[in-house]
Motif scaffolding. Structure first.
Motif, PDB file in Angstrom:
ATOM      1  N   UNK A  64       0.827  -1.209   0.000  1.00 58.14           N
ATOM      2  CA  UNK A  64       0.000   0.000   0.000  1.00 58.14           C
ATOM      3  C   UNK A  64       0.860   1.257   0.000  1.00 58.14           C
ATOM      4  N   UNK A  65       1.871   1.271   0.870  1.00 59.44           N
ATOM      5  CA  UNK A  65       2.772   2.424   0.939  1.00 59.44           C
ATOM      6  C   UNK A  65       3.542   2.594  -0.365  1.00 59.44           C
ATOM      7  N   UNK A  66       3.983   1.470  -0.925  1.00 56.47           N
ATOM      8  CA  UNK A  66       4.731   1.499  -2.184  1.00 56.47           C
ATOM      9  C   UNK A  66       3.870   2.064  -3.320  1.00 56.47           C
ATOM     10  N   UNK A  67       2.597   1.668  -3.360  1.00 57.30           N
ATOM     11  CA  UNK A  67       1.689   2.148  -4.406  1.00 57.30           C
ATOM     12  C   UNK A  67       1.457   3.650  -4.288  1.00 57.30           C
ATOM     13  N   UNK A  68       1.277   4.140  -3.060  1.00 55.87           N
ATOM     14  CA  UNK A  68       1.040   5.571  -2.845  1.00 55.87           C
ATOM     15  C   UNK A  68       2.277   6.381  -3.234  1.00 55.87           C
ATOM     16  N   UNK A  69       3.457   5.923  -2.831  1.00 55.50           N
ATOM     17  CA  UNK A  69       4.697   6.624  -3.182  1.00 55.50           C
ATOM     18  C   UNK A  69       4.882   6.658  -4.701  1.00 55.50           C
ATOM     19  N   UNK A  70       4.573   5.540  -5.362  1.00 56.91           N
ATOM     20  CA  UNK A  70       4.683   5.474  -6.825  1.00 56.91           C
ATOM     21  C   UNK A  70       3.745   6.467  -7.494  1.00 56.91           C
ATOM     22  N   UNK A  71       2.517   6.559  -6.990  1.00 59.29           N
ATOM     23  CA  UNK A  71       1.524   7.490  -7.546  1.00 59.29           C
ATOM     24  C   UNK A  71       2.017   8.934  -7.422  1.00 59.29           C
TER      25      UNK A  71
END
Length: 324
Positions: free
Chosen positions: A142-149
């Protein structure tokens, strides 16, 4: 040309907004203020409630907190400057202020599109793979997806805004809008902007339409899974889980698509401004209402938050009465 360009840089930009309609400006300033306050209170309440209630420490509410924080930043990057221009005769914005607003507006707008797609994947996983949901949607992912966005959106903003700002303006500094946005800045250029417009369109496809396609695909699978459920209660739960997000997506993307499909003629200029007000201010103020009115867990968390605040207020009053 250089002298004129430097002149516009030193003196900033003029935001015409709705200056041709003074009475409309008065009414609009009141409406915008109300919706801004709703956005501030609603999104702050969602963030606090979902943080304080341990039952809401799930991937769905992690993304909702991010969306609420994003909406707070998005509206704050636009509305204070807009209200200053609406309230008084001064329609100017400094050169630096305009550039910051341009980059931030593009950055946060791109995040909104991508984050809604990530949230649709979260709902797809919850409905279609419920037994593996917490394993798949781990805190790390979840954190990785938000940072990527946030990172992809930042790169998109830097590329598009820098391309636009490198175009010669020949001293033009009057923007026929109430904010420094990319299409309005492109119109200031005194050379052919076809190459930049093609780049904007290409990246727009990636940032706007690709997430929309992913959202539609996710909800296609969700609809198939819901129709295949034998339990009516299971169907209702799935619909309630996805309903708020789907409503937000429909309003946000509906406004954007309708606005950018409008012809770029003078008759549609004011309509375009109103549509921008709608999708950047009004729709973002509706998000917290949509998520709280349709979500039992969030309503319960908000009630707990209000009780905590009420107790804290009583304690402060009691402490003051004892002191005096």
């Amino acid at each position: 040309m250089m002298d004129q360009s430097n002149h516009s840089s030193l003196h900033g930009f003029i935001l015409l907004g709705f200056s041709e309609h003074p009475k409309l400006e008065m009414a609009l300033s009141g409406v915008v203020t109300i919706f801004y306050l709703v956005t501030l209170l609603g999104n702050t309440a969602i963030i606090l409630a979902s943080l304080l209630d341990s039952h809401l420490h799930t991937p769905m509410y992690f993304f909702l907190r991010n969306l609420s924080f994003l909406d707070l930043c998005f509206t704050t990057s636009i509305i204070p400057q807009m209200l200053v221009n609406l309230w008084g005769p001064d329609k100017s914005i400094s050169h630096v202020g305009c550039l910051i607003q341009l980059y931030v507006y593009m950055w946060l707008g791109s995040i909104e599109c991508l984050l809604l797609a990530v949230m649709s994947y979260d709902r797809f996983t919850a409905v279609c793979k419920p037994l593996h949901y917490l394993v798949i949607m781990s805190p790390h992912l979840c954190l990785k997806m938000v940072i990527t966005v946030w990172t992809i959106s930042l790169v998109n903003s830097v590329v598009l805004c820098t391309l636009t700002l490198n175009l010669p303006r020949c001293g033009n500094n009057i923007l026929d809008h109430f904010l420094c946005e990319l299409p309005a800045m492109l119109k200031l250029a005194c050379i052919d902007t076809t190459a930049v417009e093609v780049s904007v369109f290409a990246l727009g496809i990636v940032i706007v339409l690709t997430p929309l396609m992913l959202i539609l695909i996710s909800y296609g699978y969700i609809a198939k899974a819901v129709l295949g459920m034998k339990s009516k209660s299971g169907q209702r739960k799935a619909v309630n889980t996805c309903g708020s997000h789907l409503t937000v997506v429909s309003i946000f993307y509906g406004a954007i698509i309708y606005m950018y499909l409008q012809p770029g003629n003078n008759a549609a200029k004011d309509q375009g401004k109103f549509l921008t007000v709608f999708y950047t201010i009004i729709t973002l103020s509706l998000n917290p209402l949509i998520y709280t009115l349709r979500n039992k867990d969030m309503k319960d968390a908000l009630r707990k938050l209000m009780r905590v605040e009420h107790k804290a207020t009583k304690v402060r009053r009691s402490w003051k009465s004892e002191k005096y």
